[in-house]
Design an enzyme around this catalytic site. Structure first.
Site: not given
Lengths: 364, 364, 364, 364
Positions: D101, D126, D128, D131-132, D238, D283, D303, D321-322, D324
């Site tokens: 977005n 992502t 999108g 491509e966007e 697609d 992630h 958000t 904690s991980w 990362k």
């Protein structure tokens, strides 16, 4: 090209762990191969994680409030400071707060059940949380949709509350009902010297509505004080405004009520807070419990978040910093719309222990 | 295997579109190749989309309020219903509401600026929104962290508000300051027949604090009414509670204030609402504007969501259904913590037009 | 002073309303005077309002999916486009999507139940949503708290997922288990020409785990395709990364899988989407359903909001604009943490109709 | 009646506080009496509280990333593990992630600026989000409203993304543009043995679009790797789906890319993460940084909330904690729609230091 992965990566990913305590609950959800047993589903929530666990903990905490509530109270306990006979001989004084929208919704029936059976001791709500209960005795509220056009609704005289619809005629009926009561209250003020406060007015309205569907009818019957310091902030305020032209002079004092609610907290043996929603009602109950250096038990159900620094969204731990919840309490916040979880909470707490809670009580 | 894609898929994905109107704004953000020009960055927000666009629209809407505010008002307009001289001769009466936490934060300085320069006409806040301003004149609030332990803070007497810290000594200082004023108010009630209301008390506190950092000092100086119907719901309530033992009898009436705020809306030529946060303050301003069949302009800034049916999270379109905003208004909601956006809004609206807004005004 | 209220106020407040349709549901919650009947409590949700009503509608919509699913399918239907035998002869193909955290939580058991009994047809999850299920067959996940210190946890090798705790040893055990499988997969690629895709790999892992607690064991047994296009984004990715040094060359192709998932949507008679959470899994299922010009039924459960323009938080109505949900569908979004509501949803839908849903099915 | 307040209440309310450290920042907002100076307004945010402070801290943290980035890197540093020449000689490798977005919104222009001037090193988005950007080179996206009817939009072939509108013709144009490239890619796979991965495909698309408005054109030009493991999850999917019928056989491998992104983290001297939004992109960057036992710097803008246990909404402390994020890092989360804050962040960080950041770089 290297033939083994970088050691920094291997070590970070495969870092060994210390043992966790033996008694730490393992995550495990309900197994529907055991059939549809909703009690068992809800019991499994505590080990389901996330807000399911929070709901499970909230149910535990309220059941602890109920257990403490049923403990006998010594005659002398709290005597010294006792202001009046108002303070109930209860092992745990339960404060229930909720926002207006919950009375508009079907959560009202859960609340009414608690009040009808004297399962809570002190109530705080907003103006809408009072008047919508009374108005529902006069006319219905309907299920609509969140996306209905405000303009089209206004042209048809239909008010929207989330996905609920309230015809504006309901408020006209409310005016017809309430104005004579305001006249009478003013008369009593002028002739008998009654000093009206929001809580006294709500008590009177509960008496006048005389309808067993009403939360405040039962609060009146059971002498459960209801506080709403901004009682003018809603339809009641509109009516008081109109009334101030026709028949001026009614006074609603909020100082007497702050003393009254604080006394409920100060003189209690223990206290528990169950607060549905945020804003005024959350703060008001918590502030009263500061007067006793903190509530012993607390369950918050709301959708607020802490990031904007609002009291509404604050975690219970913020209230601990203020002395509104005891430092050794185990408060629980459930992040959810109360309509989703409060009926389930009542089902697993007050309603489950209804026999014990109502034993020896009489609503005459 | 098929050698062409299913036609249903092709048709669904490649469905042709109708033309959009020629004047529809195209999405385009700021190009930093033009250098760091923050004014231009903010101007680009309206075509940036999502809440950037909402912020851009909010700035537009408030600038429209300001433009209307500066329009001359005929002598006779609103005369018939005029209750007193209180209603300002303003082309657009601006109601500003905000929750307590914003006064605790540095948004207070933006609010004080608006009040100092008579840029708003009516204020609604909660008890905390009043007292925290006064307390800040006595001692500081500090920046902490959201994750600090409530228990450790309580043991040290430090209160947390989101990521802010308020030493509890601040409230002790507040007690020292406010109790003599309460004594004096009670004296005036008893000897001069003063009928105190929250708005009158806030006016008096603003006078007494006598500090140019204070929002309410300027509200007092500029005779801007401040409404807070639940004024007992906070530290002021604690002080009134304590005072009720030492020196009982002070009355704070909320009926007179509901008439006073409603009059501000009824007799205004136009109204605009700027509401930061939810709960009581949002409802109270909107309800007053129902008395005029809706505000002409509205900007809400908050983090609430509509899904739980709360008034706090309701979109402005819900207020239209109630007649609280006019059916032809273009209300704007910005979904954001007000601390992030309100200083920017003030920068692009009131502060930008400060010369025009303050022309001919005198703060004596 | 005027002796009657301003007419504008009277008219705005007392505006008469048009009649609502006779059959509009009235708001009414559960009456606990009827005893604790959780089935009845949940039935009352549809007339309780807010998200309780949304939950009621979601249950209705899923029960409609189930009803359609049970309708007989003509032999010829969908024949022309049929790519393989994969497409189930089901009256309604149900796509289930969920984020990783739900597999970490006890919602996993609800999901496993659905997959075990072939109640859903297509699954989409993230990498974590795959591997955490497998890891849970090797070691436990525990209930912790949201507020535990990240630094202290890391020093102890304990990973936090919300209020869940996963000892890092679990990932070491996973490595021991998965690496030989990766070796074998690479061997098959090199010797048998297997072209691995995420869905084929998940099928294989489900076979290898051979544990009836596992979602993917049952997906393997029941031949339910599981899609996870970013299967490298998690612990599996870490293992593939390490493996790429020791034993390089394994290829995971995502193009074949996009054709496979799209075919599931295109050739279905009807489709229903049940999507728990946002992000990739929500978009991926919706996008596949665009290939059939929209799903017939849709239920979203998540905590996202639309204001930031994210697909995660978008209302179902946004998906209608894209052709991902049919224009005449009645999609439902429940704004809630899925851990709170999904077990209840399963209880009132799939589990309630288990007899009919499993009739004639055999899991050999 | 008692003549003094209960001592428990007095002591709780007036509990004395310990001193706070001398250097603790005092809350103080911008004073508009100093004029409209937006730089100064933003500088004041750090002492404004709530998310204004978070924004201030985020700006500080990114400026620290920039400062470290500019430090000279020894020739030998990171040599041992160096997989290729890809790893930039940068004092701090900056990973930038964002959801689709944001590319649809005007935040794209801020992102493009960063990529154009080689201010970031690794990108994750992502499908999108890829491509966007390309589609925007072919046709416009428009500003609409969140409340537009999905059904009416679908009938007109207009797709909604929050308050943005994208005519469906844009996707038809995209098909015309991309299909020949897919043909060519397949040819190269078959004739030259090219092993395509999402990152290689994005590199190629960036080259082909050949448009200075495009983020990925600049990523191509500046050789900045862009990762998008689920590249099939959108319009590109697609097109790949349609293409698989006409011209089957293209393979996109995600294993090679996981090694490539992990290498970016492992071999960096320091790393910083700037992540706008949640889900996969958050992630994926964090997981890559686990390979180096944690990023040194992290700024999250989203958000999401932690209460549902989602990775999207997790506080940075969960990532600690991980492993990362490093245990001694000072990560910052800003709770806001990125459209509101990211242009301001760029203005106060990268754009402000553009001279230093671009010195000696050449984009040929």
């Amino acid at each position: 090209m290297a033939d083994h992965a970088p050691s920094v990566a291997m070590e970070a990913v495969l870092k060994p762990s210390c043992d966790l305590p033996e008694d730490m609950p393992k995550i495990r959800g309900y197994d529907f191969n055991q059939g549809v047993d909703l009690q068992a589903v809800l019991k499994s929530y505590i080990t389901t994680g996330f807000q399911a666990s929070s709901l499970g903990l909230a149910i535990q905490e309220i059941n602890l409030m109920i257990e403490k509530r049923l403990e006998p109270v010594e005659e002398d306990e709290g005597k010294e400071w006792k202001e009046s006979d108002e303070q109930r001989k209860s092992g745990c004084t339960i404060f229930l707060g909720y926002t207006s929208n919950l009375i508009s919704s079907g959560v009202r029936e859960s609340i009414r059940y608690l009040v009808e059976h004297k399962m809570v001791d002190v109530i705080v709500s907003t103006a809408g949380g009072i008047e919508e209960d009374l108005i529902k005795c006069l006319a219905h509220t309907y299920l609509g949709e969140f996306s209905l056009s405000g303009k089209e609704l206004r042209l048809r005289g239909i008010n929207r509350i989330g996905n609920l619809l309230v015809p504006n005629d309901n408020y006209c009926k409310f005016e017809d009902w309430v104005v004579p009561i305001l006249d009478q209250m003013l008369l009593e003020q002028n002739t008998e010297g009654t000093r009206w406060t929001p809580s006294k007015m709500i008590h009177r309205l509960g008496k006048e509505i005389n309808n067993t569907d009403s939360v405040y009818y039962w609060a009146y019957k059971n002498n459960i004080p209801v506080f709403s310091p901004a009682l003018t902030d809603g339809s009641l305020g509109d009516m008081l405004y109109f009334h101030s032209f026709k028949n001026p002079g009614l006074v609603l004092d909020i100082v007497e009520d702050i003393r009254r609610i604080n006394s409920q907290a100060v003189f209690a043996k223990r206290t528990g807070m169950i607060i549905l929603g945020g804003g005024l009602i959350k703060h008001h109950i918590c502030n009263a419990n500061l007067m006793r250096n903190g509530a012993d038990h607390a369950v918050f159900v709301n959708t607020g978040q802490e990031f904007d620094g609002s009291d509404s969204g604050a975690r219970p731990d913020e209230a601990i910093s203020w002395g509104k919840i005891k430092t050794d309490a185990k408060p629980v916040k459930v992040y959810a719309d109360a309509s989703l979880v409060f009926p389930l909470i009542v089902a697993q707490t007050f309603a489950l222990h209804a026999d014990k809670l109502t034993a020896g009580k009489k609503t005459d």
